[in-house]
Enzyme design. Structure first.
Site, PDB file in Angstrom:
ATOM      1  N   GLU A 144       0.815  -1.226   0.000  1.00  0.00           N
ATOM      2  CA  GLU A 144       0.000   0.000   0.000  1.00  0.00           C
ATOM      3  C   GLU A 144       0.842   1.267   0.000  1.00  0.00           C
ATOM      4  OE1 GLU A 144      -2.543  -0.582   3.371  1.00  0.00           O
ATOM      5  OE2 GLU A 144      -3.816  -2.018   2.373  1.00  0.00           O
ATOM      6  N   GLU A 315      -6.566  -7.551  -0.915  1.00  0.00           N
ATOM      7  CA  GLU A 315      -7.131  -7.601   0.432  1.00  0.00           C
ATOM      8  C   GLU A 315      -8.610  -7.250   0.319  1.00  0.00           C
ATOM      9  OE1 GLU A 315      -4.979  -5.090   3.157  1.00  0.00           O
ATOM     10  OE2 GLU A 315      -3.024  -5.831   2.532  1.00  0.00           O
ATOM     11  N   TRP A 323      -9.892   0.639  11.478  1.00  0.00           N
ATOM     12  CA  TRP A 323      -9.209   1.918  11.250  1.00  0.00           C
ATOM     13  C   TRP A 323     -10.125   3.048  10.811  1.00  0.00           C
ATOM     14  CZ3 TRP A 323     -10.452   2.591   6.269  1.00  0.00           C
ATOM     15  CH2 TRP A 323     -10.516   1.454   5.443  1.00  0.00           C
TER      16      TRP A 323
HETATM   17 ZN   LIG Z   1      -3.833  -3.456   4.431  1.00  0.00          ZN
END
Ligand SMILES: [Zn+2]
Ligand SMILES: [Zn+2]
Ligand SMILES: [Zn+2]
Lengths: 633, 633, 633
Positions: A144, A315, A323
């Site tokens: 990421e 993912e 989060w």
């Molecule tokens: Zn992640």
């Protein structure tokens, strides 16, 4: 193509005794791929040049023995403490000048030479050891990029590298002064050492310098990724991917993707609805447990473009995350829906994050397919259902979409640097266009800004492009469908100055933007047809025929042949009308979908997804909330 | 007096080849004045002591040859990179301790001795070269002091200078300890080195120290300006101005103005409505393309006072700006309206910012009279219309206003330091009073806090003054009209402590504020007459007759003779009632103007301006939106 | 016990000539206690080791001579400038890395060794001199620990001390790595020097480390307080207190309290309503001049627990304060109401802050019993009324409450570190439970998390506890009333990881939280009984009988015997229903009080307080706004 499932797994988090059982259950549930290793540097190299490969050797063996294919991640998103001790100046620095410390992840500056060498070294070792491993069937670089706002860093390393970058690009301070108009406010420099990073200035820095810094920062990511790819390619023929994060525009994904074999992205529909999609609170409440009905599809279509047709979900959210500002659970069925939607848009693999919920550290409240106590979590069963359904399903092959939308990272940077109105943003504008297409039932292709072939499409939308690339301009000139450009398209130079003559410079369309207005919430420009512009409105001049006017007579859309220019930001209903009108012109049928129902056409199927919290009718079928329906085309 | 038009021009931004044509068009459109030079330091002195006057010589010649008069600006708001390299500690420091860098403008600390000498040097050179130039008919010092929050700096230079300033003012640490009550919380110091700037303390610093810092900071601006004025006066007899920015209270404009020959201000009605005027969103939407109907007039009246009768608009918004949160275009006619309104309030010159829109750098989205491609922008035609109208108009001479409002910068600092309620502010309170006067159709004079002659006025409002100056107190004592003081007027000492006996100490009025309350939004103190106080309410004691009470019987207004005290902050309707009642008492006729219509009386005319987005009736006339009407008085 | 009044006084602020008259008036009005000295360090020790005791000797003499008992404060909250010059690194550092400077108060880091020694020294001197003084009848340590966000400091001193603390707690880096799961994201350390404070990380630091830091910071406060207590005890037998600040959870008050003889707190009902209580704006407007009707009682009950039965109000708001966002005056009668309410909850002394309003420095706008000009302020007369009423009143003795609520500081830290939903907080959750009990007319005891005897209570509420202490778990196992636990109770380990098997581990209740959801504003989980959960909802599994379900059939409350678990955060009406239902089960009568009326039962009386702005009926009595009624039980 047969589509398959995957899962993210962290052998280093668990007692080695459970690996085999985990692998067996993965295979049993129908999972084909396992991604591992991407945060394990401290276990692979606990001290400088002291490597511990044994555990990873065994983990790959165990997984491979269960018939699973491994995606091996490079661990460069999480340099261990000793790396930071060795290179204390590798830490990124925030816009306010504060250093960002060790103790979580992504604590590095892309421009730092020493850290790049550490990365090259660990990746080389990894590739040397596993490049020919029969179970390692794909690679992931880092993790990421850009996440946690890490593309832009204001460190000494960045300053040095930026000055070098400017020197390469402009060749002399004088040339940069001219290109940026630094005569304004006596900002002229006579030596590169006088250029600082565009933060902490008294008021806004020169937007041309800010855009240059955005380009530089994006290139640093590209270079950082490329050196890893180089090392892996020397040792392995397996495809290399990176897992991009949702709604990240801080670097050019097309440019990073050019070095990769396929794209992938990390899809957290409920987290993203909560923390990064503009919706009014009522709409957020309506889709609380489903996610925005267009956001996943948008990213699917975007990463299909970034991956030049090949892409994964690396993912996939399987339950609540930890989060977002708030973290509700998915509506039962949504994990299945999201998975099928990805396949319908062309995903080769949908990989759930993660196998077992970690009982410790930052993501302990992030669901997995298993609970921390190894019992199945709700997502487990939905994954199993999809696996079964996949078995019985014929291959899902892509169909060309009839409409296209152009997406450009540089434009996102330019309008972030110079929004001119506080709520103007490229992503938001492009997404507004995308949503209007989707509400009309259309399947969409996303194109890069240098697209050179528009012929497959009956309709192309290209709002908000900083400028037209040469290939795209050439393609437009001979285009036989309708291309709708604007607002703000091609109104600037590459250096973010205003061209004279004024833009846009569109083939065959005599239209000039003479003045732009931004509009605060609660104000609008009403249109003759009952619609309205919000956020943005441009005054146009030129001989192009006017297709729609504002109530006070100014052009709102001009053009008649194949190139049209839109002078403002339509609200949703207005955008619906525009899209349907253009589709009618080019003979493309549209639908009027109930709120929350969305379509995707593949070569042999039409898929229908119900994001609404209530059942919806689709011809003679009732689709329950979170329901997926498919029918032959 | 004949009023005239001007424009801001940047010869250094354009090819020298177009200067003559630009000058010709300016003259043709009816412009008389051109301001130049104020950001051109890097072109005048590209390296230390290497001057390049040639281009400026030629620019002035070309402009002068076209019959234009030049306002020459000193370039000290934009020190070039080499100046900052020479004096790295000249950079201002923000309240959080962060340095503010080169790369935009105003990157200097007013207190820095070395930078002051650089300024003296460049101004001396400029004045020596152009002091006798026949075309240089006025000067401007620096540009928009205080803009971008640059009055208060927390640098080492400021710390050193502040300690010296305190030593001068208080003579000994012990005397300051006493004056500030530093015994409270053991804040006593025994050496000036123990005094720090009032930022970064654990909780609020001593308000007396904070006010001292505000006074110090204002004096630094005064000194900085004065040294430029000194250098210019040695060489030139032309009048010297500074262009103040709208709604800036960070330094004492009266004190800076005392060294100047005339005031000027930069009027951006739409930008200011968006970013610095308190209005509810509906009202902001209503006046989106016109600006607040009282804000320009307020500043006109204020700068007439600062300039002791002589003032200009140095920068007049001609179209959309780039710096407000949102930037719509003016309603057609507004540029003309704003210009005429300035003349009606006494402006000698209205100068548009800027001649041609810059296609580069920070303000590239800021309209000019010309577009970047040199075609006329909408404001061009409105300026031309005004120029024609001016030709045919008899002289516009000032008439004394029947009412006055006292405005005081020190009070703004005091209540910023000690608001006691989050939404209490001096500017806002004074503006609320001003608006009530304007809604009653009254022309207003603004007075400095040391006004010594109130006899021209039938009514004087002085809300929120920290304390009464001696001359103003003396003037009040013999005043024959009605003076309405309060809330919060004269309730503190000069050091921002509470006087004992308690204030206010008003001539002939026995009233004491025994307790003050601040009120959050959504709460109020209702009054017997149906009105209400918001934000602020004081408990009064004393023998003064009560003119109005709260519904629970406390005094709301006391006094009957010429001095009255207002115990709270009236809402708009209540303020209207109060103003009309007092006007009736002193025999001053008032009007009930439709929303958006505003008046200004001059010696021979009554001007009527329609800020509303719809037509309004004025006796037998219908005035269109953005319309200006005048009639003989 | 006879209850008494006190006042806070600063002899050092006033001319010595007025002390005697002040003392006389205090005694006359019925005040028994005077707190002095707590900010006077710069007067007691103007330079290192140069003491000036004379003035304090005389002040104590004068007060004692008037019959007043003195509470002597240690002055350690306000180290003078010379202390900071000696220990420049004693200054606390904010989370963003900025130092916090001298110039207000509380400018010290609790972990700084050098400053601790300075404190030990000044306290020893003070105790030596006044430890046997007959007028010094109590002591106060420091002032309002934690106020102004000073518990958490990110200084070098804190870093060093935190590393030592971790080394003590975990014994080895490897053990901490295991306990915190540092394998996640390669956060493993091999040396304590690699651990940094949990600020400035790129994204969230490990929550286990953050919780460790919270524990460390709390222990620093405990140690800091303890060293003062040690010094005082060596010299004095008088009771030692500390004055805690309202709604502060940054350190463990029970742990600090264990070293003290009694607790006290500073009660500012109107300030707290404005700046630290969650209420919608309409409710804040309704209680604008009274304060939240439950907040004072909550703190009274909490500090009764912290003081093991003995507690005071050390500072009671007597009029408007200066520090809240807005500062209105109390409704007439509220000062009396607040005082009586404190007595009804068991306060031994209610001491007003302060005697005379200071005309200078930070709190000059904070009311006292006297105005700055020494005239009585409104609070003066209400204090006098209470003093008279106390004289005629029989002793007020405590009665055991029938219900208890468990309050735990560690849980507050844990959920601050890991809220999982932006509006989840322990204090807010506990207060929601408390309010529901109070709306039912119940008197409440608050218990520490290690309470070992629940037998006095018919009902115990323990929402949101990080984990069950051993004594509390044991007590629950044999409890015969009803204990309602959850949401979030006992779902984590001491290191803030997830236990396997999953929690909670409740005696006799088979229920497991398998998944937790947080819910944004505007969303809810509806319940079968018409109620709803907001903010938080947990999915439960297990054999425990289900007492209430959500509308989609999930357990909302489980349990039937004595232990129940609540799976979400009920809204007010739902919580009312739950409390009333449980009370009915245990045979505890409840009332349906009008909004704003609140009860408190003592041994012989029932007190009724009217916080509403309108009169309320209580059986046959009408209680006016701010009215207090008592009747025999
Ligand atoms: Zn992640
Ligand atoms: Zn300007
Ligand atoms: Zn206090």
């Amino acid at each position: 193509m047969k589509r398959s499932l995957g899962v993210c797994y962290y052998p280093e988090h668990w007692d080695e005794a459970v690996w085999a059982e985990d692998a067996r259950r993965m295979a049993e549930v129908g999972i084909a791929w396992v991604r591992i290793g991407e945060f394990a540097w401290s276990r692979l190299e606990p001290a400088p040049d002291r490597f511990d490969w044994g555990w990873l050797d065994r983990a790959i063996d165990v997984l491979g023995a269960a018939g699973l294919k491994v995606v091996l991640g490079t661990p460069t998103a999480t340099p261990p403490a000793w790396v930071v001790e060795k290179h204390p100046d590798m830490l990124p620095v925030g816009k306010g000048g504060q250093p960002r410390r060790f103790g979580s992840r992504r604590h590095y500056d892309f421009a730092h030479r020493g850290y790049r060498e550490e990365c090259r070294r660990i990746v080389r070792h990894l590739a040397e050891r596993y490049g020919k491993n029969p179970h390692v069937a794909a690679w992931q670089t880092d993790n990421e990029y850009a996440c946690h706002d890490t593309t832009l860093s204001y460190s000494d390393a960045a300053r040095t590298a930026f000055r070098e970058w400017l020197a390469q690009r402009y060749q002399s301070p004088e040339a940069m002064n001219r290109a940026h108009g630094n005569v304004f406010w006596s900002m002229e420099v006579s030596d590169w050492s006088q250029v600082d990073l565009p933060n902490l200035t008294v008021t806004e820095p020169n937007p041309s310098l800010s855009l240059a810094f955005r380009r530089f920062a994006s290139e640093m990511v590209v270079e950082f990724n490329r050196l890893q790819v180089e090392e892996i390619r020397k040792q392995s023929d397996a495809p290399i991917l990176h897992n991009y994060m949702g709604r990240v525009t801080d670097f050019d994904h097309f440019a990073v993707g050019a070095d990769l074999d396929a794209a992938s992205w990390d899809s957290y529909p409920i987290g993203f609805l909560s923390d990064r999609i503009e919706n009014d609170p009522e709409r957020k409440a309506r889709f609380l447990r489903q996610g925005d009905p267009d956001n996943q599809a948008f990213h699917h279509d975007l990463y299909r473009a970034v991956g030049r047709g090949r892409w994964w979900i690396m993912e996939q959210q399987p339950g609540p995350v930890n989060w977002a500002p708030w973290n509700p659970a998915p509506l039962p069925g949504m994990v299945r829906l999201w998975t099928w939607e990805a396949f319908a848009h062309g995903a080769e693999v949908v990989s759930y994050f993660r196998w077992r919920q970690a009982p410790f550290a930052q993501e302990q409240m992030h669901a997995g397919l298993l609970r921390p106590d190894s019992q199945p979590a709700p997502g487990f069963h939905e994954a199993a259902t999809v696996a079964k359904e996949l078995e019985g399903m014929e291959a899902i092959d892509p169909a060309p979409a009839p409409v296209a939308l152009v997406f450009d990272y540089e434009s996102a940077w330019a309008w972030e640097v110079q929004p001119q109105g506080r709520d103007f943003g490229f992503w938001r504008l492009a997404f507004a266009a995308y949503r209007a297409l989707r509400r009309a039932g259309l399947s969409v292709d996303i194109l890069p800004p240098d697209a050179e072939d528009l012929s497959p499409y009956k309709l192309v939308l290209a709002p908000g492009l900083l400028r037209l690339s040469d290939p795209f301009r050439t393609a437009l000139a001979s285009y036989e469908g309708i291309a709708l450009l604007g607002p703000r398209t091609d109104t600037k130079t590459a250096d973010l100055t205003i061209p004279v003559p004024l833009g846009p410079d569109l083939p065959g369309l005599d239209a000039t933007v003479t003045l732009a207005e931004s509009l605060p919430p609660g104000t609008e420009v009403p249109l003759e047809n009952g619609g309205r512009f919000l956020h943005w409105f441009e005054h146009l001049e030129g001989a192009a025929p006017v297709a729609l006017r504002t109530t006070d007579g100014r052009p709102a859309i001009v053009g008649d042949g194949s190139i049209c220019y839109l002078a403002g930001w339509p609200d949703d209903a207005t955008f619906d009308g525009i899209v349907r009108g253009l589709c009618a012109e080019v003979g493309l049928p549209t639908l009027d979908l109930p709120d929350g129902l969305r379509l995707r056409d593949t070569a042999r199927h039409r898929f229908v997804f119900n994001y609404a919290p209530e059942p919806q009718r689709w011809s003679s079928v009732t689709i329950p909330p979170a329901g997926v329906h498919w029918e032959p085309r």
